[in-house]
Design a protein around this motif. Structure first.
Motif, PDB file in Angstrom:
ATOM      1  N   ALA A 243     -37.893  22.279  -8.463  1.00  0.00           N
ATOM      2  CA  ALA A 243     -38.952  23.291  -8.395  1.00  0.00           C
ATOM      3  C   ALA A 243     -38.366  24.613  -7.905  1.00  0.00           C
ATOM      4  O   ALA A 243     -37.394  24.633  -7.147  1.00  0.00           O
TER       5      ALA A 243
ATOM      6  N   ARG B  36     -46.566  30.760  -8.078  1.00  0.00           N
ATOM      7  CA  ARG B  36     -46.922  29.363  -8.333  1.00  0.00           C
ATOM      8  C   ARG B  36     -45.634  28.587  -8.572  1.00  0.00           C
ATOM      9  O   ARG B  36     -44.755  29.043  -9.313  1.00  0.00           O
ATOM     10  N   PRO B  37     -45.476  27.417  -7.960  1.00  0.00           N
ATOM     11  CA  PRO B  37     -44.228  26.668  -8.155  1.00  0.00           C
ATOM     12  C   PRO B  37     -43.948  26.393  -9.627  1.00  0.00           C
ATOM     13  O   PRO B  37     -44.841  25.976 -10.370  1.00  0.00           O
ATOM     14  N   ASN B  38     -42.735  26.635 -10.007  1.00  0.00           N
ATOM     15  CA  ASN B  38     -42.296  26.370 -11.375  1.00  0.00           C
ATOM     16  C   ASN B  38     -41.564  25.027 -11.388  1.00  0.00           C
ATOM     17  O   ASN B  38     -40.455  24.906 -10.876  1.00  0.00           O
ATOM     18  N   LEU B  39     -42.191  24.016 -11.967  1.00  0.00           N
ATOM     19  CA  LEU B  39     -41.622  22.668 -12.005  1.00  0.00           C
ATOM     20  C   LEU B  39     -40.799  22.492 -13.272  1.00  0.00           C
ATOM     21  O   LEU B  39     -41.292  22.699 -14.384  1.00  0.00           O
TER      22      LEU B  39
ATOM     23  N   SER C 128     -47.147  15.132 -11.488  1.00  0.00           N
ATOM     24  CA  SER C 128     -46.978  16.583 -11.658  1.00  0.00           C
ATOM     25  C   SER C 128     -47.885  17.348 -10.713  1.00  0.00           C
ATOM     26  O   SER C 128     -47.472  18.333 -10.070  1.00  0.00           O
ATOM     27  N   GLU C 129     -49.145  16.937 -10.598  1.00  0.00           N
ATOM     28  CA  GLU C 129     -50.064  17.605  -9.686  1.00  0.00           C
ATOM     29  C   GLU C 129     -49.610  17.438  -8.237  1.00  0.00           C
ATOM     30  O   GLU C 129     -49.676  18.376  -7.436  1.00  0.00           O
TER      31      GLU C 129
ATOM     32  N   GLU D  33     -46.525  19.719  -7.601  1.00  0.00           N
ATOM     33  CA  GLU D  33     -46.875  21.137  -7.445  1.00  0.00           C
ATOM     34  C   GLU D  33     -47.480  21.402  -6.073  1.00  0.00           C
ATOM     35  O   GLU D  33     -47.181  22.419  -5.435  1.00  0.00           O
TER      36      GLU D  33
END
Length: 235
Positions: free
Chosen positions: A110, A146-149, A176-177, A180
């Motif tokens: 991330a 916003r975190p970039n996964l 994924s949720e 983040e």
């Protein structure tokens, strides 16, 4: 007798200027007027351009700093890259009896960026010490993206006798949720925020020191604080 009259007429006659001498000056003047207008317009355009982009009132270091900030609405000061671990379980049953149980764990890279909103930095957030040639700037709180996964590079571990397609999809979505949310919490970690603030102070110093020196303040220094912080001691 006639010869004497002709000589008197030649002696009393006033010489007439050559026609080309009367026309030469007006013609040169007419040709020069358009060029004079063009030169005047070019000089006006150059002055307006200098006034708009380069001119700064003398003795206004805050104005020089504001001009440096106006060129960029926000400034990325720090980027944090880390890995988050997410784990989910799924149970599928028939008539309320659990039949299939599966588990999925993911390690996902991330990235979170930290920004300074320069549009909020106005004159009220700046203080100039003329004697010390020191500019103190108070910044608003840092903003995190916003975190970039990077799920394409995630490492996935699954456990279960049989994992259905629906179960695999639900496990991946839940992970994924969860990843983040965990990445956002990690980005607000006090230690990481301290690193981001240190980077922000240095970035703002570099962005303001050069414009101040160009404005004539060769000994200028910049102190940077955030809302709620005490000003650091003078160097």
């Amino acid at each position: 007798m006639k010869t004497d009259e002709r000589e008197r007429e030649r002696g009393s006659a006033t010489p007439t200027p050559a026609p080309e001498l009367r026309e030469e000056r007006p013609l040169a003047l007419v040709q020069a007027v358009p060029w004079m207008i063009v030169i005047a317009l070019l000089a006006l355009a150059a002055w307006l351009g200098w006034r708009a982009f380069f001119y700064q009132e003398e003795g206004d270091p805050v104005g020089s700093a504001m001009l440096a900030f106006e060129k960029q609405n926000s400034l990325i000061v720090f980027s944090s890259r880390f890995e988050v671990v997410a784990e989910s379980e799924d149970t599928r049953g028939v008539l309320g009896v659990p039949v299939l149980r599966s588990r999925q764990a993911m390690i996902i890279p991330a990235t979170v960026e930290y920004r300074v909103d320069l549009s909020q930095v106005d004159r009220e957030r700046m203080e100039w010490d003329a004697e010390a040639q020191r500019l103190t700037v108070r910044l608003p709180p840092l903003r995190t993206s916003r975190p970039n996964l990077d799920e394409a590079r995630a490492r996935v571990f699954q456990d279960g006798v049989f994992i259905t397609r629906d179960a695999s999809r639900d496990l991946s979505r839940n992970n994924s949720e969860q990843a983040e949310r965990k990445a956002g919490e990690f980005a607000r970690n006090p230690e990481v925020l301290a690193l981001a603030r240190t980077a922000a102070r240095e970035a703002v110093r570099q962005n303001l020191a050069i414009p101040l020196q160009v404005a004539g303040y060769e000994r200028a220094s910049v102190r940077v604080t955030f809302d709620g912080e005490d000003a650091p001691p003078a160097p």
